[in-house]
Write a protein that holds these residues in place. Structure first.
Motif, PDB file in Angstrom:
ATOM      1  N   ALA A  98     -88.407  87.658  -2.430  1.00 24.22           N
ATOM      2  CA  ALA A  98     -87.943  89.043  -2.141  1.00 24.22           C
ATOM      3  C   ALA A  98     -86.501  89.117  -1.835  1.00 24.22           C
ATOM      4  O   ALA A  98     -85.845  90.249  -2.515  1.00 24.22           O
ATOM      5  CB  ALA A  98     -88.786  89.608  -0.948  1.00 24.22           C
ATOM      6  N   LEU A 102     -84.204  91.824  -4.564  1.00 19.56           N
ATOM      7  CA  LEU A 102     -83.518  93.054  -3.942  1.00 19.56           C
ATOM      8  C   LEU A 102     -82.090  92.753  -4.166  1.00 19.56           C
ATOM      9  O   LEU A 102     -81.353  93.771  -4.692  1.00 19.56           O
ATOM     10  CB  LEU A 102     -83.863  92.924  -2.582  1.00 19.56           C
ATOM     11  N   HIS A 107     -87.219  96.490  -6.716  1.00 16.70           N
ATOM     12  CA  HIS A 107     -88.104  96.692  -6.064  1.00 16.70           C
ATOM     13  C   HIS A 107     -89.065  95.436  -5.695  1.00 16.70           C
ATOM     14  O   HIS A 107     -89.609  94.996  -6.851  1.00 16.70           O
ATOM     15  CB  HIS A 107     -89.142  97.871  -6.201  1.00 16.70           C
ATOM     16  N   VAL A 108     -89.742  95.312  -4.698  1.00 15.75           N
ATOM     17  CA  VAL A 108     -90.623  94.329  -4.230  1.00 15.75           C
ATOM     18  C   VAL A 108     -91.834  94.716  -3.701  1.00 15.75           C
ATOM     19  O   VAL A 108     -92.053  95.407  -2.896  1.00 15.75           O
ATOM     20  CB  VAL A 108     -89.682  93.302  -3.276  1.00 15.75           C
ATOM     21  N   SER A 110     -95.082  92.605  -2.218  1.00 15.50           N
ATOM     22  CA  SER A 110     -95.135  91.037  -1.761  1.00 15.50           C
ATOM     23  C   SER A 110     -96.525  90.947  -1.196  1.00 15.50           C
ATOM     24  O   SER A 110     -97.191  91.652  -0.470  1.00 15.50           O
ATOM     25  CB  SER A 110     -94.277  90.670  -0.745  1.00 15.50           C
ATOM     26  N   ALA A 114     -95.087  88.800   5.336  1.00 16.71           N
ATOM     27  CA  ALA A 114     -93.612  89.092   4.543  1.00 16.71           C
ATOM     28  C   ALA A 114     -93.009  87.926   4.476  1.00 16.71           C
ATOM     29  O   ALA A 114     -92.264  87.795   3.420  1.00 16.71           O
ATOM     30  CB  ALA A 114     -92.972  90.252   5.397  1.00 16.71           C
ATOM     31  N   LEU A 124     -84.671  90.124   5.988  1.00 14.39           N
ATOM     32  CA  LEU A 124     -85.523  90.928   4.890  1.00 14.39           C
ATOM     33  C   LEU A 124     -85.188  92.392   5.197  1.00 14.39           C
ATOM     34  O   LEU A 124     -84.631  93.239   4.189  1.00 14.39           O
ATOM     35  CB  LEU A 124     -86.937  90.714   4.823  1.00 14.39           C
ATOM     36  N   VAL A 128     -83.440  95.023   2.718  1.00 15.82           N
ATOM     37  CA  VAL A 128     -83.962  96.280   1.843  1.00 15.82           C
ATOM     38  C   VAL A 128     -83.092  97.332   2.421  1.00 15.82           C
ATOM     39  O   VAL A 128     -82.791  98.113   1.396  1.00 15.82           O
ATOM     40  CB  VAL A 128     -85.575  96.642   2.680  1.00 15.82           C
ATOM     41  N   TYR A 135     -89.903  98.441  -0.666  1.00 16.21           N
ATOM     42  CA  TYR A 135     -90.493  97.189  -0.466  1.00 16.21           C
ATOM     43  C   TYR A 135     -91.928  97.626   0.080  1.00 16.21           C
ATOM     44  O   TYR A 135     -92.056  98.489   0.733  1.00 16.21           O
ATOM     45  CB  TYR A 135     -89.601  96.496   0.672  1.00 16.21           C
ATOM     46  N   LEU A 359     -92.036  98.007   5.007  1.00 15.44           N
ATOM     47  CA  LEU A 359     -90.895  97.307   5.998  1.00 15.44           C
ATOM     48  C   LEU A 359     -91.320  97.408   7.760  1.00 15.44           C
ATOM     49  O   LEU A 359     -91.560  96.221   8.052  1.00 15.44           O
ATOM     50  CB  LEU A 359     -89.549  97.619   5.798  1.00 15.44           C
TER      51      LEU A 359
END
Length: 396
Positions: A98, A102, A107-108, A110, A114, A124, A128, A135, A359
């Motif tokens: 990830a 980024l 974009h991610v 997952s 996480a 993370l 982001v 995310y 997130l």
């Protein structure tokens, strides 16, 4: 304005022997909104390339490593490169993949949890924030229409003030010793270097906790936990019982276990307020039971006339036609693709598109897993979950 197109997806993980990889691919493909254009599916380059050929990908876009994939995709033109990366690896690679995605402008979306630990989750969050990119997390069960119906009914005050949350998730597949020698899925989940601090809570207890927070709209802020390895000689936990306290004052009980012999995937949630209760069972996901205090219980069905707009937007078939696990997964993919499309079209996402775990769920999920392990090891009865500075800053 350019012509509409499919949202382009790359995938890391999900190779031969993966349980979740084919499910992610099927879910992404279900609504015709997403096209898989590249991937690295295995740590063995030839295995990755072979699966890529089976998925009809161009040979030059079947990569040997995720590092190579990010670098080379970023060099392609905007009309060709992937838009987002689906991360479907064991837990130890969720964050490294990830983060690199980024950093390269992708974009991610997952799989959960996480990251491997809470420290990575905080890193993370910073990635982001700095990237400004999207995310999302595939907490599968929040994708079910009747779970969205339950959330809306709680929000609209149909239960009154929520008082009690009961969520249980029994499985039986880890009931026997030595299964890690026979099952690739068990092998990495029982390895702390790859799964993190917990097997049971990390794998399924986190789903149950997220479901409780999602339906009630309130975060868990204190727990009393009892985690254990029931199977002899096993180091990682395979069973958990956790008392919960929520920010809105509700109390709860979470039971997660992978040693309930004979059970398959029997997730269930019950939420009770001053004026009634709600009950949903994964074995009958199209049904939500509403139990008001002052009249007979009511059965609410997917596709029926009483659905809220959000729940209805996540149904695909008329009432009486079963929708299940793949469709719930697909809701997350379709809605996340909608967020990506909204960026391309310079518009705000719709309510349904915006309704993808993100997130905040990533941070709270990792906090819950690590806190459950610490609380279980402590002699202290109630363990308060630590504050998450990033979330406090984002809401101030």
């Amino acid at each position: 304005m350019s012509s509409p197109r499919k949202i382009r997806m790359g995938m890391v993980g999900g190779g031969p022997g993966s349980m979740i990889g084919p499910i992610h691919r099927a879910a992404a493909n279900l609504d015709g909104q997403i096209e898989l254009v590249c991937g690295v599916f295995s740590s063995k380059p030839e295995v990755s390339r072979r699966l890529g050929r089976e998925l009809f990908l161009a040979t030059e876009r079947c990569y040997a490593s995720f590092e190579d994939m990010m670098e080379r995709e970023a060099q392609l033109s905007p009309d060709e490169r992937m838009d987002f990366v689906a991360v479907v690896t064991p837990n130890d690679l969720h964050f490294p993949v990830a983060r690199l995605a980024l950093q390269h402008g992708f974009h991610v979306l997952s799989d959960k949890p996480a990251t491997l630990n809470f420290s990575e989750a905080e890193q993370l969050a910073q990635c982001v924030k700095e990237s400004g990119l999207l995310y999302g997390l595939t907490y599968t069960y929040a994708g079910y229409p009747m779970i969205k119906q339950a959330r809306d009914m709680v929000r609209e005050g149909g239960l009154g003030r929520v008082r009690k949350v009961l969520v249980e998730y029994p499985q039986g597949w880890l009931s026997q010793a030595g299964i890690e020698d026979e099952s690739k899925q068990a092998e990495w989940r029982l390895d702390p270097a790859r799964s993190g601090a917990s097997t049971c809570v990390g794998d399924i207890g986190s789903h149950a906790a997220h479901l409780g927070e999602y339906v009630t709209g309130s975060a868990i802020n204190a727990i009393c936990a009892d985690l254990g390895a029931v199977v002899e000689s096993r180091e990682m936990d395979d069973d958990a019982t956790i008392l919960l306290r929520f920010e809105n004052g509700a109390r709860g009980v979470l039971i997660a276990s992978q040693i309930c012999a004979g059970e398959e995937n029997n997730l269930k949630i019950r939420v009770y307020g001053e004026a009634g209760g709600l009950e949903w069972n994964h074995t009958d996901p199209n049904t939500l039971l509403f139990k008001p205090l002052d009249r007979n219980a009511q059965i609410i069905r997917a596709g029926g006339p009483e659905m809220t707009p959000l729940a209805a937007a996540n149904c695909r078939t008329p009432g009486g036609h079963p929708e299940g696990y793949l469709e719930a997964f697909a809701n997350h993919y379709r809605n996340f693709a909608g967020q990506v499309r909204a960026r391309l079209e310079n518009r705000a996402p719709t309510e349904s598109e915006a309704d993808v775990p993100g997130l905040p769920d990533a941070l709270r999920g990792m906090r819950f897993i690590e806190s459950a392990v610490k609380a279980s090891a402590s002699e202290q009865k109630w363990y308060s979950l630590p504050d998450i500075p990033f979330l406090q800053e984002s809401t101030s």
